[in-house]
Write a protein that holds these residues in place. Structure first.
Motif, PDB file in Angstrom:
ATOM      1  N   ALA B 136       0.834  -1.206   0.000  1.00  0.00           N
ATOM      2  CA  ALA B 136       0.000   0.000   0.000  1.00  0.00           C
ATOM      3  C   ALA B 136       0.872   1.260   0.000  1.00  0.00           C
ATOM      4  O   ALA B 136       0.594   2.223  -0.721  1.00  0.00           O
ATOM      5  N   LEU B 137       1.936   1.266   0.784  1.00  0.00           N
ATOM      6  CA  LEU B 137       2.830   2.439   0.839  1.00  0.00           C
ATOM      7  C   LEU B 137       3.493   2.651  -0.519  1.00  0.00           C
ATOM      8  O   LEU B 137       3.564   3.773  -1.026  1.00  0.00           O
ATOM      9  N   GLN B 138       3.986   1.579  -1.081  1.00  0.00           N
ATOM     10  CA  GLN B 138       4.649   1.649  -2.388  1.00  0.00           C
ATOM     11  C   GLN B 138       3.721   2.293  -3.420  1.00  0.00           C
ATOM     12  O   GLN B 138       4.151   3.135  -4.211  1.00  0.00           O
ATOM     13  N   GLY B 139       2.436   1.934  -3.362  1.00  0.00           N
ATOM     14  CA  GLY B 139       1.499   2.429  -4.367  1.00  0.00           C
ATOM     15  C   GLY B 139       0.982   3.833  -4.100  1.00  0.00           C
ATOM     16  O   GLY B 139       0.594   4.536  -5.034  1.00  0.00           O
ATOM     17  N   HIS B 140       0.976   4.256  -2.833  1.00  0.00           N
ATOM     18  CA  HIS B 140       0.243   5.483  -2.522  1.00  0.00           C
ATOM     19  C   HIS B 140       0.977   6.500  -1.664  1.00  0.00           C
ATOM     20  O   HIS B 140       0.566   7.662  -1.629  1.00  0.00           O
ATOM     21  N   ALA B 141       1.992   6.098  -0.932  1.00  0.00           N
ATOM     22  CA  ALA B 141       2.600   7.034   0.024  1.00  0.00           C
ATOM     23  C   ALA B 141       3.519   8.036  -0.670  1.00  0.00           C
ATOM     24  O   ALA B 141       4.013   7.796  -1.781  1.00  0.00           O
ATOM     25  N   SER B 142       3.753   9.159   0.004  1.00  0.00           N
ATOM     26  CA  SER B 142       4.689  10.174  -0.500  1.00  0.00           C
ATOM     27  C   SER B 142       6.104   9.615  -0.452  1.00  0.00           C
ATOM     28  O   SER B 142       6.397   8.654   0.280  1.00  0.00           O
ATOM     29  N   ASP B 143       6.981  10.257  -1.190  1.00  0.00           N
ATOM     30  CA  ASP B 143       8.367   9.810  -1.188  1.00  0.00           C
ATOM     31  C   ASP B 143       8.975   9.892   0.207  1.00  0.00           C
ATOM     32  O   ASP B 143       9.722   9.007   0.628  1.00  0.00           O
ATOM     33  N   ALA B 144       8.606  10.953   0.899  1.00  0.00           N
ATOM     34  CA  ALA B 144       9.175  11.132   2.243  1.00  0.00           C
ATOM     35  C   ALA B 144       8.786   9.962   3.158  1.00  0.00           C
ATOM     36  O   ALA B 144       9.627   9.410   3.877  1.00  0.00           O
ATOM     37  N   LEU B 145       7.513   9.590   3.118  1.00  0.00           N
ATOM     38  CA  LEU B 145       7.067   8.466   3.942  1.00  0.00           C
ATOM     39  C   LEU B 145       7.763   7.174   3.513  1.00  0.00           C
ATOM     40  O   LEU B 145       8.210   6.380   4.345  1.00  0.00           O
ATOM     41  N   LYS B 146       7.854   6.990   2.213  1.00  0.00           N
ATOM     42  CA  LYS B 146       8.529   5.780   1.719  1.00  0.00           C
ATOM     43  C   LYS B 146       9.960   5.725   2.216  1.00  0.00           C
ATOM     44  O   LYS B 146      10.429   4.686   2.695  1.00  0.00           O
ATOM     45  N   GLN B 147      10.675   6.846   2.067  1.00  0.00           N
ATOM     46  CA  GLN B 147      12.078   6.894   2.506  1.00  0.00           C
ATOM     47  C   GLN B 147      12.189   6.516   3.990  1.00  0.00           C
ATOM     48  O   GLN B 147      13.092   5.799   4.406  1.00  0.00           O
ATOM     49  N   ALA B 148      11.245   7.034   4.766  1.00  0.00           N
ATOM     50  CA  ALA B 148      11.355   6.841   6.216  1.00  0.00           C
ATOM     51  C   ALA B 148      10.981   5.422   6.644  1.00  0.00           C
ATOM     52  O   ALA B 148      11.506   4.920   7.640  1.00  0.00           O
TER      53      ALA B 148
END
Lengths: 598, 598
Positions: B136-148
């Motif tokens: 779900a994160l991969q598909g929808h989260a912001s880059d910042a959230l993904k990085q963290a």
């Protein structure tokens, strides 16, 4: 939430309306048992089930039985409940009058059993095993043994067990090792280990009377060398009260998937004193007297649990708000509609309902045959009733318990996630129901009994006791004009045709190759059971039609009977076709794989 | 006794032999994933399942998770096992390479999942939920959230959850009440109570990342006002390590029928800090990215447990001596024959075997479509693969879990009384399998998704992605000369005809009356699933025939493939006829009873 109110109107329907023309009825022995009297018994049973036993069902599951220092304890409340139960005379309901029983017809006893099983199937096993034991004693024990034990067992003061299974032998009793060494005083010293003994030990009664299968030294090997013994936990003193402890110890209790308030014990007999019941080496026959009675009762457990599952699921489906009806909001002022509006939920509820109603009707038909077998004045009727009972016993046992378990699983599904947690008590229904498919002979063994023993018995005479009334009924229905009844008649006719064809196939193939009969057994039992239930449903629907045509005021009740019958024919009976096709395919696919390839 | 050796030869069969001509194959993205490499992954997975996870399965069930003073603990051994599991890189297997994952094809990931679920389905949920969350994160989260979050979640250092259900809402998420109040820094304060949160809290990882559905004040009512938030248990410090405790507390764990080593939590969010994932009010779509992935994986749980049930039942059936073969003693020197000689036992074993093999094959077909949907170069192939996945996701989820549970129940039946007690670990299989029919959308909801969304989608385009290969295959088989294959082809043709007819019926009736579609849904899903499995079995049998004709030395393996396929057609596929008849009868019998009459 476990919800149960005894379905008294449905019970009165099967008891007084559905089978009046079955050819077993009108037994002089029960002339004094007026409908009013029987109804009063049902009403009192309902109170016991709803008020005394149901409140202990979930708590009993949670606490379970405990075993400590050789002593088994039932969950809190069971001892008190059992005392009330026994004092009110419930254990004596079905027992013979000569030993203090009430001698009520099985037609009503089985309905009472249904209520007790619905409310608390763990509890039901304590009086249930006692009843089975008294049946065996009544049929086979000496007068002296009967005098010493029957009155106290019938009253429920003492309880009974049946000790068959050993660690290495369950189905195949020919392997059993428990030994009986004759003593000079005519008693025997019993030595061996038994497992899976229901009600094997507990704190409900002052004494426990074990009926134990064992071998007398020097007897034939296999099942022909097995004898039955009565082995009390405490040896009665001269005044009849419990005296010295016998050489019977409890080695532990089983930790089971369900039925946790019923103590299932491992029991060691160490030179315990026992007395022969019936003839030496004829123990299996004596035990089967008990076993056959028990098998019908185990079927009734499935029925009771199906009804508990039904009411519990309906309760939740009316209360839980989730989603909107596809045909438009039914509860527009609420946040959502109750889930009972959804067709797939309705499908599950109707399925459980049909299982319970179908089982209750077929169970009642059997119970009437049990009564006729025991009490009909005409020997031909007794014979026919006995044939019917012999044929239907494995069907009632296996089909009802399969359906009872499936009903429990469907109730879980109606509850969704809330069904999987302990809180609502619904997963307990499925766990409790599961054992009934196994004990008193697994359902596979029931199917083998049906195709291997009951079909060929007396050149198919047992089968005719069932086929004949179905054929007659179908002929009778041929002129029916009502569209719904016509459709159901066609459905029953077709399934009955499949059953007749399957019977011929099995008889033909099975004669040459018994594995063919074995491969067909389970599907054949299901097929026969579905036809028998279809017969019951169609009968019920016809009666309901007539009552409505006669202007009965119970329109809701009779309409529901027609709807449930229609559901059975539309949605359940199609299983008969699947069973028929499976039977037709024979043993090929089942036996083709080499054992090493598994 | 729980017995499990990963069925590697069967897995290599579905992976390398059965679907090479499915029109999805040969993805350039996986050019480096040679068969040898994939086989090596499977072999290593097998070791993890057999040696690390299986030994903790029964003990985990017995001990369960514990909750004390707000802290949840997994059973003994889980923490150590999880550490080994994560250190060896297993959580990263299916994750994207850019975040440290190994990016292996789903075709092999799903087989690895099968092994882990078979060995310890409770354990599988911890990495499983994390995998869903990263999807779900991969598909929808912001880059910042993904990085963290992505790197630590992909590595398994942190775990994930999905928080949807609330006490009053499960299926109907439109009712949910959890609130998200915007803060000035762009984060949100999340407040509400969630229940049934798998892996909601535990002692396996340093941090737990909750994906939470909540409503932003002022958003639309119903499902259109739901947003998705990332809410960590501990707020990461600037260096990325876990810092202050967030406002997330565990109110308790559920006491469940099974899956006891998986912590199912009630979680309170009290103004917990969360960050929006994807767009506001579009949370359901984001969650469904996760949910769809999870649904296929839940189906795989059913498959894994069917295999565990199969091997455990076979082990006992070969070891337990009871009775003699109807065709003459097979173990004449022993006291009795192993029960595997009995046709009715064989019927149960073959049924479980067919369920496991059929599910594995159909699951593999789906997994290949998942890979093609994500990686095929040709857009038409991606579209077709996506259609196939959309259609089959509810089928895989519902059918496999139904069959997995039935397999567990059959294994109990093979064990008889020994299956009902805890000692052998077989009743655990059925209890563990039961939840998969409920979570991630009940199987009834899957069926509604199939008939209500997937059938009508794009004017039936999804369905064509399945019907087309089946039709083509049947045409291809028309010239087949082998008697066995011809019979199976006829069986598939007939069932496929019933499916086509049912599809037309539902499309026609359902258009006018959605309750008609609802009433048909569950039977239609079963029918479609049986046809899909039949297709897989017939393909397998044809391949096996060819291999044998080519002179393969693996004669036992390929012969067994043909036998199992034959069993499916003879003994399982007849269910399709029952489903067809039930569908044909329509909603009438299901909806006829007034709600008050229940």
């Amino acid at each position: 939430m476990q919800v149960y109110k005894a379905p008294l109107r449905d019970m009165r329907f099967v008891l007084h309306e559905q089978f009046t023309d079955d050819g077993f009825g009108g037994l002089a022995a029960f002339a004094e048992h007026t409908p009013d009297l029987l109804d009063a018994v049902l009403e009192e049973s309902a109170k016991v089930a709803e008020e005394l036993l149901l409140p202990l069902n979930a708590s009993g599951d949670l606490e379970g039985c405990t075993y400590e220092n050789g002593v088994v304890r039932t969950p809190q409340g069971f001892k008190q409940a059992y005392r009330q139960f026994a004092e009110a005379g419930w254990p004596a309901l079905a027992a013979p009058v000569e030993w203090g029983g009430q001698g009520l017809p099985e037609a009503v006893n089985k309905l009472t059993e249904e209520m007790i099983c619905a409310a608390n199937v763990s509890f039901s096993l304590y009086p249930g095993l006692t009843h089975g034991a008294t049946t065996a004693l009544q049929g086979h024990a000496s007068d002296a043994l009967k005098q010493a034990y029957m009155p106290k067992m019938v009253s429920g003061e003492w309880s009974g067990t049946m000790c068959l299974t050993e660690p290495h032998c369950g189905t195949d009793l020919g392997l059993l090792r428990t030994r009986a060494d004759p003593r000079e005083d005519g008693s025997y010293a019993i030595t061996g280990s038994k497992i899976f003994i229901s009600a094997g030990d507990h704190d409900l009664t002052d004494n426990i009377i074990h009926l134990v299968l064992a071998r007398i030294a020097g007897g034939p090997a296999g099942v022909k060398g097995i004898s039955l013994f009565l082995v009390p936990k405490f040896l009665p003193k001269d005044d009849g009260t419990p005296g010295a402890r016998n050489g019977v110890t409890v080695a532990g209790i089983e930790h089971k998937m369900g039925l946790k308030a019923s103590a299932t014990c491992q029991i060691n007999f160490d030179g315990a004193t026992g007395w022969l019941v019936g003839e030496a080496h004829k123990g299996l026959a004596a035990m089967f007297t008990m076993m056959n009675t028990e098998r019908v009762s185990v079927g009734v457990q499935g029925l009771g649990l199906a009804e508990l599952a039904y009411q519990s699921a309906v309760h939740y489906a009316k209360e839980r708000l989730q989603g909107r009806a596809l045909s438009g909001a039914k509860n527009p002022d609420g946040p959502a509609d109750p889930i009972i509006v959804h067709p797939d939920v309705r499908r599950m509820l109707m399925t459980i309902r049909a299982y319970a109603e179908g089982s209750r009707a077929l169970g009642q038909w059997c119970a009437r045959a049990l009564d006729a077998e025991a009490h009909a004045e005409d020997p031909e009727t007794r014979l026919r009733a006995g044939d019917f009972v012999a044929l239907m016993t494995p069907v009632v046992k296996a089909l009802f318990t399969d359906l009872g378990h499936e009903a429990g699983q469907l109730a879980i599904q109606v509850y969704g996630g809330h069904g999987y947690i302990r809180e609502h008590g619904v997963e307990q229904i499925a766990r409790d129901a599961r054992i009934a498919m196994i004990y008193e002979g697994t359902n596979g063994i029931q199917a083998l009994d049906l195709v291997g023993r009951k079909l060929p018995a007396h050149m198919g005479r047992s089968l005719r006791a069932f086929f004949h009334p179905v054929s007659t009924f179908l002929e009778d229905m041929a002129g029916e004009q009502d569209k719904g009844l016509k459709a159901m008649t066609a459905g029953l006719q077709q399934a009955f045709g499949a059953l007749q064809l399957s019977t011929a196939t099995i008889a033909q193939k099975g004669l040459k190759d018994p594995e063919e009969a074995g491969a067909a057994a389970t599907d054949y039992l299901r097929l026969l059971g579905l036809v028998a239930m279809g017969y019951c449903f169609l009968k019920a629907a016809r009666i309901a039609h007539r009552r409505l045509a006669e202007g009965s005021e119970e329109t809701d009740f009779y309409r529901a009977k027609i709807v449930t019958a229609g559901f059975f024919f539309d949605r359940i009976l199609p299983q008969a076709t699947a069973a028929f096709l499976a039977i037709k395919s024979g043993k090929r696919a089942i036996m083709a794989l080499e054992i090493d390839a598994f």
